[in-house]
Design a protein around this motif. Structure first.
Motif, PDB file in Angstrom:
ATOM      1  N   LYS A  64     -30.086 -69.136 -16.194  1.00 52.65           N
ATOM      2  CA  LYS A  64     -31.444 -69.199 -15.668  1.00 52.65           C
ATOM      3  C   LYS A  64     -32.416 -68.814 -16.777  1.00 52.65           C
ATOM      4  CE  LYS A  64     -31.472 -64.458 -13.799  1.00 52.65           C
ATOM      5  NZ  LYS A  64     -31.663 -63.619 -12.572  1.00 52.65           N
ATOM      6  N   ILE A  65     -33.652 -69.271 -16.636  1.00 50.36           N
ATOM      7  CA  ILE A  65     -34.696 -68.977 -17.611  1.00 50.36           C
ATOM      8  C   ILE A  65     -35.425 -67.705 -17.184  1.00 50.36           C
ATOM      9  CG2 ILE A  65     -36.831 -69.803 -18.684  1.00 50.36           C
ATOM     10  CD1 ILE A  65     -35.844 -72.667 -18.041  1.00 50.36           C
ATOM     11  N   ILE A  66     -35.582 -66.785 -18.119  1.00 50.57           N
ATOM     12  CA  ILE A  66     -36.301 -65.550 -17.805  1.00 50.57           C
ATOM     13  C   ILE A  66     -37.632 -65.474 -18.549  1.00 50.57           C
ATOM     14  CG2 ILE A  66     -34.263 -64.227 -17.174  1.00 50.57           C
ATOM     15  CD1 ILE A  66     -34.307 -63.056 -20.029  1.00 50.57           C
ATOM     16  N   CYS A  67     -37.817 -66.360 -19.541  1.00 42.61           N
ATOM     17  CA  CYS A  67     -39.081 -66.356 -20.278  1.00 42.61           C
ATOM     18  C   CYS A  67     -39.309 -67.710 -20.940  1.00 42.61           C
ATOM     19  CB  CYS A  67     -39.069 -65.253 -21.344  1.00 42.61           C
ATOM     20  SG  CYS A  67     -40.575 -65.179 -22.349  1.00 42.61           S
ATOM     21  N   ILE A  68     -40.514 -68.232 -20.824  1.00 43.19           N
ATOM     22  CA  ILE A  68     -40.971 -69.378 -21.613  1.00 43.19           C
ATOM     23  C   ILE A  68     -42.219 -68.933 -22.348  1.00 43.19           C
ATOM     24  CG2 ILE A  68     -41.781 -71.761 -21.631  1.00 43.19           C
ATOM     25  CD1 ILE A  68     -40.398 -72.225 -18.979  1.00 43.19           C
ATOM     26  N   SER A  69     -42.164 -68.957 -23.673  1.00 44.13           N
ATOM     27  CA  SER A  69     -43.340 -68.630 -24.477  1.00 44.13           C
ATOM     28  C   SER A  69     -43.891 -69.906 -25.089  1.00 44.13           C
ATOM     29  CB  SER A  69     -42.997 -67.630 -25.579  1.00 44.13           C
ATOM     30  OG  SER A  69     -42.636 -66.376 -25.033  1.00 44.13           O
ATOM     31  N   VAL A  70     -45.204 -70.028 -25.091  1.00 38.41           N
ATOM     32  CA  VAL A  70     -45.852 -71.216 -25.642  1.00 38.41           C
ATOM     33  C   VAL A  70     -46.936 -70.788 -26.625  1.00 38.41           C
ATOM     34  CG1 VAL A  70     -45.414 -72.566 -23.561  1.00 38.41           C
ATOM     35  CG2 VAL A  70     -47.588 -71.350 -23.793  1.00 38.41           C
ATOM     36  N   GLU A 210     -41.717 -64.904 -28.250  1.00 36.78           N
ATOM     37  CA  GLU A 210     -43.001 -65.263 -28.858  1.00 36.78           C
ATOM     38  C   GLU A 210     -42.890 -65.368 -30.378  1.00 36.78           C
ATOM     39  OE1 GLU A 210     -45.824 -62.416 -27.399  1.00 36.78           O
ATOM     40  OE2 GLU A 210     -46.033 -63.434 -25.448  1.00 36.78           O
ATOM     41  N   ARG A 211     -42.087 -64.505 -30.985  1.00 38.20           N
ATOM     42  CA  ARG A 211     -41.900 -64.588 -32.438  1.00 38.20           C
ATOM     43  C   ARG A 211     -41.226 -65.900 -32.832  1.00 38.20           C
ATOM     44  NH1 ARG A 211     -40.929 -58.942 -31.987  1.00 38.20           N
ATOM     45  NH2 ARG A 211     -38.682 -59.254 -31.890  1.00 38.20           N
ATOM     46  N   ASP A 212     -40.322 -66.390 -31.988  1.00 39.66           N
ATOM     47  CA  ASP A 212     -39.696 -67.692 -32.253  1.00 39.66           C
ATOM     48  C   ASP A 212     -40.733 -68.814 -32.224  1.00 39.66           C
ATOM     49  OD1 ASP A 212     -37.167 -66.818 -32.712  1.00 39.66           O
ATOM     50  OD2 ASP A 212     -36.257 -67.654 -30.913  1.00 39.66           O
ATOM     51  N   VAL A 213     -41.648 -68.746 -31.268  1.00 38.74           N
ATOM     52  CA  VAL A 213     -42.692 -69.768 -31.167  1.00 38.74           C
ATOM     53  C   VAL A 213     -43.558 -69.757 -32.422  1.00 38.74           C
ATOM     54  CG1 VAL A 213     -44.743 -70.493 -29.886  1.00 38.74           C
ATOM     55  CG2 VAL A 213     -42.719 -69.737 -28.651  1.00 38.74           C
ATOM     56  N   ILE A 214     -43.935 -68.571 -32.857  1.00 39.07           N
ATOM     57  CA  ILE A 214     -44.743 -68.460 -34.078  1.00 39.07           C
ATOM     58  C   ILE A 214     -43.983 -69.024 -35.269  1.00 39.07           C
ATOM     59  CG2 ILE A 214     -45.817 -66.832 -35.689  1.00 39.07           C
ATOM     60  CD1 ILE A 214     -46.241 -64.977 -33.213  1.00 39.07           C
ATOM     61  N   ALA A 215     -42.685 -68.714 -35.347  1.00 43.11           N
ATOM     62  CA  ALA A 215     -41.873 -69.196 -36.463  1.00 43.11           C
ATOM     63  C   ALA A 215     -41.807 -70.717 -36.496  1.00 43.11           C
ATOM     64  CB  ALA A 215     -40.468 -68.604 -36.377  1.00 43.11           C
ATOM     65  N   VAL A 216     -41.675 -71.351 -35.328  1.00 40.48           N
ATOM     66  CA  VAL A 216     -41.625 -72.814 -35.268  1.00 40.48           C
ATOM     67  C   VAL A 216     -42.947 -73.409 -35.737  1.00 40.48           C
ATOM     68  CG1 VAL A 216     -41.432 -74.809 -33.721  1.00 40.48           C
ATOM     69  CG2 VAL A 216     -39.865 -72.877 -33.466  1.00 40.48           C
ATOM     70  N   ALA A 217     -44.054 -72.805 -35.326  1.00 44.30           N
ATOM     71  CA  ALA A 217     -45.362 -73.280 -35.780  1.00 44.30           C
ATOM     72  C   ALA A 217     -45.498 -73.132 -37.295  1.00 44.30           C
ATOM     73  CB  ALA A 217     -46.475 -72.510 -35.063  1.00 44.30           C
ATOM     74  N   GLN A 218     -44.982 -72.030 -37.831  1.00 44.03           N
ATOM     75  CA  GLN A 218     -45.036 -71.820 -39.277  1.00 44.03           C
ATOM     76  C   GLN A 218     -44.205 -72.875 -40.017  1.00 44.03           C
ATOM     77  OE1 GLN A 218     -47.350 -69.833 -40.163  1.00 44.03           O
ATOM     78  NE2 GLN A 218     -46.833 -67.661 -40.020  1.00 44.03           N
ATOM     79  N   VAL A 219     -43.054 -73.245 -39.458  1.00 48.56           N
ATOM     80  CA  VAL A 219     -42.219 -74.282 -40.076  1.00 48.56           C
ATOM     81  C   VAL A 219     -42.982 -75.602 -40.152  1.00 48.56           C
ATOM     82  CG1 VAL A 219     -40.156 -75.717 -39.768  1.00 48.56           C
ATOM     83  CG2 VAL A 219     -40.005 -73.236 -39.487  1.00 48.56           C
ATOM     84  N   ILE A 220     -43.667 -75.952 -39.062  1.00 54.35           N
ATOM     85  CA  ILE A 220     -44.467 -77.187 -39.066  1.00 54.35           C
ATOM     86  C   ILE A 220     -45.532 -77.128 -40.155  1.00 54.35           C
ATOM     87  CG2 ILE A 220     -46.175 -78.524 -37.760  1.00 54.35           C
ATOM     88  CD1 ILE A 220     -43.372 -79.157 -36.893  1.00 54.35           C
ATOM     89  N   LEU A 221     -46.212 -75.990 -40.288  1.00 50.76           N
ATOM     90  CA  LEU A 221     -47.218 -75.855 -41.340  1.00 50.76           C
ATOM     91  C   LEU A 221     -46.591 -76.022 -42.718  1.00 50.76           C
ATOM     92  CD1 LEU A 221     -49.340 -72.840 -40.006  1.00 50.76           C
ATOM     93  CD2 LEU A 221     -50.003 -75.252 -40.065  1.00 50.76           C
TER      94      LEU A 221
END
Length: 237
Positions: A64-70, A210-221
């Motif tokens: 089950k999902i316990i958190c979705i960060s965007v 949330e840190r994973d989300v930030i990291a993915v955005a940084q990879v795109i940059l």
């Protein structure tokens, strides 16, 4: 191609999942049998189903999902910011809130969803859990009848492959080699179950997500050869 994308049209996301129950013994007998069948090739002769149950969170049928960060970019012209928000807690409710947000703010043709290994894990996991809960799939997750080039999903692991279908790179490794701050400085995915069930610390898991989300955005940059986000550009709400 990636340089032509408008960053403000991309919704970055990550999910955290756990087994539906704390212990294998909490499953009904039929579900125990089905879990044993589902995992027989992964377990081989090394683990019993009960010993393997701590990994049940990787399957939508038993997790089950316990958190979705965007997260999403906003550019006022004078300053680029990256805004973070998390949906957490009871699964059915967080999925409803997430779906509502997608339909209200990220449902246009130009909008894209982005994650790391998200095409293999996050996107299908969310869709399956929504179906299980009887929720209508939002536009960006309803892929029925779509051609491959019509699917509005980006995957940083796929982008890093550059066509090499055999290549797997973890987000931790990718951030390391690209000079991006690691999102795994507290816990990693293998510890989420214990932090949730034993420590009961959902806030800690949310910060990790949330840190994973930030990291993915940084990879795109980084793939666009643009400056990485600084702390004062990241806004949590």
């Amino acid at each position: 191609m990636i340089h032509k994308l408008t960053l403000e049209n991309i919704l970055f996301l990550d999910i955290e999942t756990v087994p539906q129950h704390e212990n294998f013994e909490d499953l009904e007998s039929l579900d125990q049998e089905l879990f044993a069948q589902k995992t027989q090739y992964q377990r081989r002769e090394e683990f019993t189903p009960a010993e393997f149950y701590d990994r049940a969170g990787i399957w939508a049928e038993f997790g089950k999902i316990i958190c979705i960060s965007v997260g999403f970019f906003r550019d006022t012209g004078s300053k680029r910011t990256f805004r973070i928000h998390s949906y957490k807690g009871e699964e059915s409710q967080l999925l409803k809130e997430f779906a509502q947000m997608l339909e209200e703010h990220f449902s246009r043709n130009e909008h894209l969803l982005c994650g790391h290994n998200a095409k293999e894990f996050d996107f299908p996991f969310i869709a399956r859990r929504m179906i299980i809960h009887g929720l209508e799939l939002p536009t960006k997750l309803n892929l029925f009848g779509k051609k491959p080039w019509e699917i509005p999903h980006l995957d940083t692991m796929e982008l890093w492959k550059f066509g090499d279908y055999k290549h797997f790179t973890s987000l931790k490794l990718l951030t390391r080699i690209l000079g991006i701050e690691s999102p795994k400085d507290d816990i990693d995915g293998s510890q989420v179950r214990d932090v949730y069930y034993k420590e009961k610390d959902l806030d800690r898991i949310t910060r990790y997500c949330e840190r994973d989300v930030i990291a993915v955005a940084q990879v795109i940059l980084k793939l666009r050869n643009e400056n990485l986000l600084q702390d004062d550009q990241i806004i949590s709400k």
